[in-house]
Motif scaffolding. Structure first.
Motif, PDB file in Angstrom:
ATOM      1  N   ILE A   8       0.841  -1.203   0.000  1.00 59.43           N
ATOM      2  CA  ILE A   8       0.000   0.000   0.000  1.00 59.43           C
ATOM      3  C   ILE A   8       0.872   1.249   0.000  1.00 59.43           C
ATOM      4  CG2 ILE A   8      -1.610   1.357   1.410  1.00 59.43           C
ATOM      5  CD1 ILE A   8      -2.832  -1.394   2.274  1.00 59.43           C
ATOM      6  N   GLU A   9       1.903   1.258   0.829  1.00 63.78           N
ATOM      7  CA  GLU A   9       2.795   2.420   0.888  1.00 63.78           C
ATOM      8  C   GLU A   9       3.527   2.625  -0.437  1.00 63.78           C
ATOM      9  OE1 GLU A   9       5.349   2.433   4.277  1.00 63.78           O
ATOM     10  OE2 GLU A   9       3.665   2.180   5.672  1.00 63.78           O
ATOM     11  N   ALA A  10       3.939   1.539  -1.070  1.00 64.26           N
ATOM     12  CA  ALA A  10       4.645   1.646  -2.358  1.00 64.26           C
ATOM     13  C   ALA A  10       3.740   2.271  -3.413  1.00 64.26           C
ATOM     14  CB  ALA A  10       5.136   0.277  -2.810  1.00 64.26           C
ATOM     15  N   VAL A  11       2.485   1.844  -3.470  1.00 67.14           N
ATOM     16  CA  VAL A  11       1.555   2.399  -4.462  1.00 67.14           C
ATOM     17  C   VAL A  11       1.227   3.846  -4.139  1.00 67.14           C
ATOM     18  CG1 VAL A  11      -0.773   2.231  -5.429  1.00 67.14           C
ATOM     19  CG2 VAL A  11       0.590   0.170  -5.115  1.00 67.14           C
ATOM     20  N   ARG A  12       0.941   4.138  -2.898  1.00 72.68           N
ATOM     21  CA  ARG A  12       0.593   5.519  -2.513  1.00 72.68           C
ATOM     22  C   ARG A  12       1.749   6.483  -2.742  1.00 72.68           C
ATOM     23  NH1 ARG A  12      -3.125   4.300   2.759  1.00 72.68           N
ATOM     24  NH2 ARG A  12      -5.013   3.799   1.585  1.00 72.68           N
ATOM     25  N   SER A  13       2.977   6.001  -2.650  1.00 73.01           N
ATOM     26  CA  SER A  13       4.129   6.872  -2.888  1.00 73.01           C
ATOM     27  C   SER A  13       4.195   7.326  -4.346  1.00 73.01           C
ATOM     28  CB  SER A  13       5.429   6.174  -2.489  1.00 73.01           C
ATOM     29  OG  SER A  13       5.750   5.158  -3.415  1.00 73.01           O
ATOM     30  N   THR A  14       3.436   6.664  -5.221  1.00 74.28           N
ATOM     31  CA  THR A  14       3.402   7.033  -6.635  1.00 74.28           C
ATOM     32  C   THR A  14       2.195   7.914  -6.951  1.00 74.28           C
ATOM     33  OG1 THR A  14       2.096   5.104  -7.280  1.00 74.28           O
ATOM     34  CG2 THR A  14       4.499   4.857  -7.280  1.00 74.28           C
ATOM     35  N   ASP A  15       1.443   8.323  -5.918  1.00 78.42           N
ATOM     36  CA  ASP A  15       0.237   9.147  -6.064  1.00 78.42           C
ATOM     37  C   ASP A  15      -0.893   8.417  -6.782  1.00 78.42           C
ATOM     38  OD1 ASP A  15       1.357  11.303  -4.681  1.00 78.42           O
ATOM     39  OD2 ASP A  15       2.219  12.138  -6.521  1.00 78.42           O
ATOM     40  N   GLN A  16      -0.869   7.104  -6.750  1.00 80.81           N
ATOM     41  CA  GLN A  16      -1.952   6.308  -7.316  1.00 80.81           C
ATOM     42  C   GLN A  16      -2.869   5.841  -6.197  1.00 80.81           C
ATOM     43  OE1 GLN A  16      -2.675   5.160 -10.581  1.00 80.81           O
ATOM     44  NE2 GLN A  16      -1.258   6.779 -11.145  1.00 80.81           N
ATOM     45  N   ARG A  17      -4.143   5.620  -6.541  1.00 80.09           N
ATOM     46  CA  ARG A  17      -5.089   5.083  -5.571  1.00 80.09           C
ATOM     47  C   ARG A  17      -4.823   3.599  -5.367  1.00 80.09           C
ATOM     48  NH1 ARG A  17     -10.573   4.732  -6.160  1.00 80.09           N
ATOM     49  NH2 ARG A  17     -10.237   4.069  -8.280  1.00 80.09           N
ATOM     50  N   MET A  18      -5.024   3.166  -4.139  1.00 78.45           N
ATOM     51  CA  MET A  18      -4.920   1.742  -3.857  1.00 78.45           C
ATOM     52  C   MET A  18      -6.327   1.174  -3.825  1.00 78.45           C
ATOM     53  SD  MET A  18      -3.474  -1.043  -3.405  1.00 78.45           S
ATOM     54  CE  MET A  18      -1.753  -0.884  -3.055  1.00 78.45           C
ATOM     55  N   THR A  19      -6.705   0.506  -4.897  1.00 78.32           N
ATOM     56  CA  THR A  19      -8.020  -0.121  -4.975  1.00 78.32           C
ATOM     57  C   THR A  19      -7.901  -1.533  -4.401  1.00 78.32           C
ATOM     58  OG1 THR A  19      -7.609  -1.046  -7.173  1.00 78.32           O
ATOM     59  CG2 THR A  19      -8.567   1.182  -7.077  1.00 78.32           C
ATOM     60  N   PRO A  20      -9.010  -2.120  -3.977  1.00 78.08           N
ATOM     61  CA  PRO A  20      -8.946  -3.501  -3.477  1.00 78.08           C
ATOM     62  C   PRO A  20      -8.395  -4.468  -4.537  1.00 78.08           C
ATOM     63  CG  PRO A  20     -11.064  -2.509  -2.933  1.00 78.08           C
ATOM     64  CD  PRO A  20     -10.346  -1.544  -3.822  1.00 78.08           C
ATOM     65  N   GLN A  21      -8.800  -4.267  -5.792  1.00 78.02           N
ATOM     66  CA  GLN A  21      -8.314  -5.142  -6.858  1.00 78.02           C
ATOM     67  C   GLN A  21      -6.804  -5.005  -7.039  1.00 78.02           C
ATOM     68  OE1 GLN A  21     -10.780  -2.916  -7.073  1.00 78.02           O
ATOM     69  NE2 GLN A  21     -12.555  -3.783  -8.131  1.00 78.02           N
ATOM     70  N   ARG A  22      -6.312  -3.785  -6.969  1.00 74.22           N
ATOM     71  CA  ARG A  22      -4.878  -3.543  -7.144  1.00 74.22           C
ATOM     72  C   ARG A  22      -4.092  -4.181  -5.996  1.00 74.22           C
ATOM     73  NH1 ARG A  22      -3.955   2.352  -8.967  1.00 74.22           N
ATOM     74  NH2 ARG A  22      -4.948   1.492 -10.809  1.00 74.22           N
ATOM     75  N   LEU A  23      -4.628  -4.066  -4.783  1.00 75.85           N
ATOM     76  CA  LEU A  23      -3.959  -4.674  -3.631  1.00 75.85           C
ATOM     77  C   LEU A  23      -3.933  -6.197  -3.771  1.00 75.85           C
ATOM     78  CD1 LEU A  23      -2.590  -4.528  -0.901  1.00 75.85           C
ATOM     79  CD2 LEU A  23      -4.854  -4.466   0.162  1.00 75.85           C
ATOM     80  N   LEU A  24      -5.041  -6.799  -4.186  1.00 78.38           N
ATOM     81  CA  LEU A  24      -5.080  -8.249  -4.372  1.00 78.38           C
ATOM     82  C   LEU A  24      -4.098  -8.685  -5.458  1.00 78.38           C
ATOM     83  CD1 LEU A  24      -8.921  -8.879  -4.153  1.00 78.38           C
ATOM     84  CD2 LEU A  24      -7.178  -9.717  -2.561  1.00 78.38           C
ATOM     85  N   LEU A  25      -4.041  -7.936  -6.541  1.00 78.07           N
ATOM     86  CA  LEU A  25      -3.140  -8.253  -7.646  1.00 78.07           C
ATOM     87  C   LEU A  25      -1.682  -8.177  -7.196  1.00 78.07           C
ATOM     88  CD1 LEU A  25      -3.463  -7.039 -11.255  1.00 78.07           C
ATOM     89  CD2 LEU A  25      -1.332  -6.720 -10.046  1.00 78.07           C
ATOM     90  N   LEU A  26      -1.323  -7.083  -6.551  1.00 77.96           N
ATOM     91  CA  LEU A  26       0.060  -6.933  -6.096  1.00 77.96           C
ATOM     92  C   LEU A  26       0.423  -7.966  -5.035  1.00 77.96           C
ATOM     93  CD1 LEU A  26       0.555  -3.079  -6.001  1.00 77.96           C
ATOM     94  CD2 LEU A  26       1.938  -4.734  -7.241  1.00 77.96           C
ATOM     95  N   SER A  27      -0.510  -8.246  -4.144  1.00 73.45           N
ATOM     96  CA  SER A  27      -0.251  -9.262  -3.119  1.00 73.45           C
ATOM     97  C   SER A  27      -0.036 -10.628  -3.762  1.00 73.45           C
ATOM     98  CB  SER A  27      -1.397  -9.313  -2.118  1.00 73.45           C
ATOM     99  OG  SER A  27      -1.443  -8.127  -1.369  1.00 73.45           O
ATOM    100  N   ALA A  28      -0.806 -10.934  -4.788  1.00 70.19           N
ATOM    101  CA  ALA A  28      -0.642 -12.212  -5.489  1.00 70.19           C
ATOM    102  C   ALA A  28       0.744 -12.302  -6.115  1.00 70.19           C
ATOM    103  CB  ALA A  28      -1.727 -12.371  -6.550  1.00 70.19           C
ATOM    104  N   ILE A  29       1.199 -11.223  -6.709  1.00 70.39           N
ATOM    105  CA  ILE A  29       2.522 -11.219  -7.335  1.00 70.39           C
ATOM    106  C   ILE A  29       3.610 -11.336  -6.271  1.00 70.39           C
ATOM    107  CG2 ILE A  29       4.175  -9.838  -8.665  1.00 70.39           C
ATOM    108  CD1 ILE A  29       1.732  -8.682 -10.185  1.00 70.39           C
ATOM    109  N   ARG A  30       3.502 -10.536  -5.216  1.00 71.90           N
ATOM    110  CA  ARG A  30       4.527 -10.536  -4.168  1.00 71.90           C
ATOM    111  C   ARG A  30       4.600 -11.863  -3.439  1.00 71.90           C
ATOM    112  NH1 ARG A  30       5.257  -5.236  -0.670  1.00 71.90           N
ATOM    113  NH2 ARG A  30       7.175  -6.345  -0.269  1.00 71.90           N
TER     114      ARG A  30
END
Length: 142
Positions: A8-30
């Motif tokens: 969440i912090e990594a995405v927010r540092s780019t001024d992008q919104r953290m949507t639930p879908q984006r969090l699930l996607l990134l968590s799956a990759i990580r």
């Protein structure tokens, strides 16, 4: 810090919104701990969010790649793989015969970066580098 909090912090540092879908996607990759393709990401995200469309995965992967949070690797067989970049920059060596992928430390790039900076005044941002060739086993078979 948990994987999700860090993500969440990594995405927010780019001024992008953290949507639930984006969090699930990134968590799956990580959490995969390896290189994953779109279908693997989609299957993983669908377990938690069954209504997600594959187009949402493609769209978010493109955004996250632009933000330099994930990398994209084109295998010699045409498959495209993704991984979390984080602080783990490395080089992929991919065999053009057997498709083996070997990760090596980016220390091998240090002299290249230094020489380019000296010669051209240019600082290279290398989050990801893929080199193709023949692995030792395939080379010995030739």
């Amino acid at each position: 810090m948990s994987c999700e909090t860090d993500t969440i912090e990594a995405v927010r540092s780019t001024d992008q919104r953290m949507t639930p879908q984006r969090l699930l996607l990134l968590s799956a990759i990580r959490r995969s701990g390896e290189h994953v393709n779109i279908n693997q990401i989609h299957d993983q995200v669908k377990q938690a969010y069954p209504f997600i469309n594959i187009s949402t995965i493609y769209r978010n992967v493109a955004i996250l790649k632009e933000l330099r949070l994930i990398s994209e690797t084109y295998r010699m067989d045409g498959e495209i793989l993704y991984e979390w970049i984080g602080d783990n920059t490395h080089i992929h060596m991919m065999c053009r015969d057997c498709n083996e992928m070997i990760e090596i430390d980016d220390k091998y790039l240090d002299s290249l970066k230094r020489e380019i900076r000296q010669d051209f005044g240019f600082n290279i941002d290398i989050d990801h580098l893929a080199l193709s060739g023949l692995c030792g086993n395939c080379k010995n078979l030739k």
